[in-house]
Design a protein around this motif. Structure first.
Motif: not given
Ligand SMILES: [Zn+2]
Length: 78
Positions: A29-37
């Motif tokens: 799986w691949a996704w994009v994630e915010c490193k802040g919230c």
């Protein structure tokens, strides 16, 4: 470091990055994630880790950059 292809997080403005993972069935799986919230897109399933072609990553990136509410989740909606 190259410049991020991802727009800043729409929730907190922090930088986003791509995450990948194998599930228990060894699906990739691949996704994009915010490193802040921790806001993230839906996961994109790839048949295996050899599926690293630019088109595949462009789909994941577009989910994030287009900010469609059906494709983007903040922490409260997990
Ligand atoms: Zn964020």
């Amino acid at each position: 470091m190259t410049e991020s292809p991802f727009k800043p997080c729409p929730f907190c403005g922090d930088a986003a990055f791509i995450r990948t993972s194998y599930d228990e069935d060894e699906c990739y799986w691949a996704w994009v994630e915010c490193k802040g919230c921790g806001a993230r897109t839906r996961g994109h399933w790839a048949s295996d880790s050899s599926n690293t072609c630019p088109i595949f990553y462009a789909e994941v990136r577009d989910d994030w950059n287009q900010r469609s509410p059906t494709h983007l989740m903040n922490k409260e909606s997990f």
